[in-house]
Scaffold this motif. Structure first.
Motif, short mmCIF file in Angstrom:
data_model
loop_
_atom_site.label_atom_id
_atom_site.label_comp_id
_atom_site.label_asym_id
_atom_site.label_seq_id
_atom_site.Cartn_x
_atom_site.Cartn_y
_atom_site.Cartn_z
N LYS A 193 86.29 -44.93 67.82
CA LYS A 193 86.24 -43.57 67.29
C LYS A 193 87.05 -42.62 68.18
N LEU A 215 77.96 -41.61 57.78
CA LEU A 215 78.16 -41.79 59.22
C LEU A 215 77.47 -40.64 59.95
N ASP A 223 82.83 -39.06 66.48
CA ASP A 223 82.06 -39.54 65.33
C ASP A 223 82.54 -38.92 64.03
N ILE A 224 82.51 -37.60 63.97
CA ILE A 224 82.83 -36.90 62.72
C ILE A 224 84.30 -37.06 62.37
N GLY A 227 84.78 -40.45 60.79
CA GLY A 227 84.34 -40.45 59.41
C GLY A 227 85.35 -39.78 58.50
N ASP A 233 81.47 -39.54 54.11
CA ASP A 233 80.60 -38.40 54.35
C ASP A 233 80.00 -38.54 55.75
N THR A 234 79.78 -37.39 56.40
CA THR A 234 79.28 -37.42 57.77
C THR A 234 78.14 -36.42 57.96
N PRO A 254 81.98 -31.56 59.47
CA PRO A 254 81.06 -32.57 58.94
C PRO A 254 80.66 -32.21 57.51
#
Length: 266
Positions: A193, A215, A223-224, A227, A233-234, A254
């Motif tokens: 990531k 996610l 992370d976001i 995604g 979708d996060t 997000p």
């Protein structure tokens, strides 16, 4: 809170499920709900130093039941990417004959060995793969540089420039990778990531489509962003790295936000 239902979940670990050696209480209850409803999930982590067995032990030490198959690390993603690259090269060599110069710790070496690669510490090599290595030396950088200059493909588990510890922020794998990139003048392929590679490989393991999975993570930048690159979708939870003011300033947004995981209704 839930705008739609999902058939599966990808979960970050540090800042989402635990902080250091302490479980995030709401996350523990959320994971329990996932299990009760038989919803598939994977922990997807940029941590390249630990094996699934070690991560399992870490979760169990803080009261979360787990099995080794629950984890997908950046080391595992790197090994999978290299296997795919090798298929496209139409090599007649078995994986055990393909030399990989690995800079990293137990998690990386185990992932590569499990994938069948021959791990070496000096050139020649077909690949140079870099993970966090807290015993990194000039000699290791030299051998990696020589191998890449001789034609080895350059892979890095993640871009993390610094990682949080009890002492504060310390150099991460991105800093080690940058030193080799500087020496060779070549940029690596990153797999962790915020790249899409690790997310897409994790989805394959869940046997689910992008639109079917949410996610969840605490970090907009990793992370976001991962995604978003994968078209998923996060859910950003404010239990770790990123804050509300970060979202307001960020180009990456997000799909959902929550103070903690119990605000998300499965």
């Amino acid at each position: 809170m839930a705008e739609k239902s999902y058939k599966g979940y990808l979960l970050d670990l540090d800042g989402t499920v635990y902080k250091g050696k302490t479980a995030i209480v709401e996350a523990v209850q959320f994971i329990r709900k996932l299990k009760e409803r038989s919803l598939p999930y994977l922990y997807v982590t940029n941590n390249s130093s630990l094996t699934p067995a070690q991560l399992k032990e870490r979760l169990e030490n803080i009261g979360i039941e787990a099995k080794e198959g629950d984890f997908f690390t950046s080391s595992m993603a790197a090994a999978a990417v290299m296997k795919n690259m090798d298929k496209h090269k139409n090599h007649t060599q078995a994986s055990s004959e393909i030399r990989v110069l690995a800079i990293g710790e137990t998690g990386l070496h185990t992932a590569l060995a499990t994938a069948g690669f021959q791990i070496v510490n000096q050139p020649p090599a077909s690949y140079v793969v870099v993970g966090i290595d807290r015993s990194f030396t000039y000699e290791k950088m030299k051998h990696a540089t020589l191998a890449i200059n001789q034609g080895a493909a350059f892979i890095s588990t993640n871009r993390d420039r610094a990682v949080p510890t009890e002492e504060g922020l310390v150099p991460g794998n991105g800093a080690i990778t940058a030193s080799i990139a500087c020496a060779t003048g070549k940029e690596p392929m990153y797999v962790g990531k915020p790249e899409a590679a690790i997310v897409n490989l994790a989805l394959e393991r869940l046997h689910l489509q992008t639109k079917e999975v949410l996610l969840i993570g605490d970090n907009l930048e990793t992370d976001i962003a991962a995604g978003a690159k994968s078209g998923m979708d996060t859910l950003l939870v404010y239990t770790g790295f990123s804050r509300k003011e970060d979202v307001e300033k960020s180009a990456v947004k997000p799909t959902y936000t929550a103070e903690h995981l119990l605000q998300w209704n499965i």
